[in-house]
Design an enzyme around this catalytic site. Structure first.
Site, short mmCIF file in Angstrom:
data_model
loop_
_atom_site.label_atom_id
_atom_site.label_comp_id
_atom_site.label_asym_id
_atom_site.label_seq_id
_atom_site.Cartn_x
_atom_site.Cartn_y
_atom_site.Cartn_z
N ASP A 123 -4.52 1.80 10.87
CA ASP A 123 -5.92 1.51 11.18
C ASP A 123 -5.98 1.06 12.65
OD1 ASP A 123 -8.53 0.47 11.08
OD2 ASP A 123 -8.30 -0.21 9.03
N VAL A 170 -11.61 2.74 2.83
CA VAL A 170 -11.22 3.56 1.69
C VAL A 170 -10.25 2.80 0.77
CG1 VAL A 170 -11.58 5.83 2.76
CG2 VAL A 170 -9.39 4.65 3.10
N GLY A 230 0.79 -1.23 0.00
CA GLY A 230 0.00 0.00 0.00
C GLY A 230 0.81 1.27 0.00
N LYS A 265 -6.77 6.34 11.00
CA LYS A 265 -8.18 6.18 11.40
C LYS A 265 -8.19 6.04 12.91
CE LYS A 265 -10.30 3.40 7.83
NZ LYS A 265 -10.80 2.05 7.55
C1 PRP Z 1 -2.65 -2.18 5.36
C2 PRP Z 1 -1.79 -0.94 5.53
C3 PRP Z 1 -1.09 -1.17 6.82
C4 PRP Z 1 -2.06 -2.02 7.60
C5 PRP Z 1 -2.77 -1.15 8.57
O1 PRP Z 1 -1.89 -3.16 4.74
O2 PRP Z 1 -0.92 -0.76 4.45
O3 PRP Z 1 0.13 -1.86 6.62
O4 PRP Z 1 -3.02 -2.56 6.68
O5 PRP Z 1 -3.70 -1.88 9.32
P1 PRP Z 1 -3.62 -2.01 10.90
O6 PRP Z 1 -3.24 -0.67 11.45
O7 PRP Z 1 -5.03 -2.42 11.29
O8 PRP Z 1 -2.62 -3.07 11.25
P2 PRP Z 1 -2.51 -4.54 4.18
O9 PRP Z 1 -2.34 -5.61 5.22
O10 PRP Z 1 -3.93 -4.29 3.72
O11 PRP Z 1 -1.55 -4.90 2.99
P3 PRP Z 1 -1.31 -4.11 1.60
O12 PRP Z 1 -0.63 -2.81 1.95
O13 PRP Z 1 -0.44 -5.02 0.81
O14 PRP Z 1 -2.66 -3.88 0.96
#
Ligand code: PRP
Length: 205
Positions: A128, A178, A69, A156
């Site tokens: 998050d 989002v 991300g 968030k």
């Molecule tokens: C998302 C984002 C953070 C994490 C945040 O990554 O990039 O690393 O989730 O969530 P948290 O605060 O609840 O731990 P994701 O695991 O969706 O992987 P990606 O970036 O490859 O989509």
């Protein structure tokens, strides 16, 4: 009520006609609203990069992007900095549902760089629950860097399960799912230039 962290003036992002036009036609029907437009993202990144430049003046920084991300934030921050900054990446997997993480984290790709004695800035797209970042910070601190700070485009606060020091925050957003600017749903929508919400039927499949 999205706000810009660290600033007293409330920030009211909103879509402009060009934000909606920038969404590729194939995805336009999936998008419910544009929460933060591309111009607002880039303007805020200008400010954050200037802060980083100021705070690390005379030092050399190692940016660590958390795949996948953070790739857009990583690139956009890195190209704004005027201090020397090298880049490395980690990939982690957090076990959870499609729209939330569980805090159980596994490293899929580790750093190529030895960070001992380095000034490290973790780049995230979103914090998050905070569980992924909490794990990452503990893991990186055990490698004895000179410092570890965090820059996240989005936060968030309503979802936070663990309090974390996030030094540079782009935007505080409400508790809505989002996509865009690196954020996906089922690996789609990462390439959107803006931060958008999806229509409920998209999640329903
Ligand atoms: C998302 C984002 C953070 C994490 C945040 O990554 O990039 O690393 O989730 O969530 P948290 O605060 O609840 O731990 P994701 O695991 O969706 O992987 P990606 O970036 O490859 O989509």
């Amino acid at each position: 009520m999205p706000t810009v962290s660290g600033q007293s003036e409330p920030f009211v992002p909103g879509p402009s006609p060009s934000d909606l036009e920038q969404i590729p036609a194939v995805f336009r029907d999936d998008v419910e609203s544009v929460l933060i437009g591309a111009d607002d993202i880039h303007g805020r990144l200008d400010e954050l990069a200037a802060e980083v430049d100021h705070d690390y003046a005379g030092r050399e920084l190692l940016l660590i992007g958390v795949l996948k991300g953070a790739v857009f934030a990583m690139a956009d921050v890195a190209r704004r900095l005027t201090i020397p900054a090298s880049m490395d990446f980690m990939a982690v997997s957090s076990y959870g549902s499609a729209t939330s993480s569980s805090g159980v984290v596994r490293i899929l790709k580790d750093l190529d760089t030895d960070i001992e004695g380095r000034d490290v800035l973790i780049i995230e797209d979103i914090v998050d629950s905070g569980l992924t970042l909490d794990y990452l910070m503990k893991n990186l601190r055990s490698r004895r860097p000179a410092s570890v700070e965090v820059l996240s485009l989005l936060t968030k606060p309503a979802r936070r399960e663990i309090e974390l020091p996030i030094r540079y925050v782009g935007f505080e957003i409400p508790d809505v799912f989002v996509v865009g600017y690196g954020l996906d749903f089922g690996e789609r929508y990462r390439g959107l230039r803006s931060i958008a919400t999806l229509k409920p039927e998209v999640y329903a499949g």
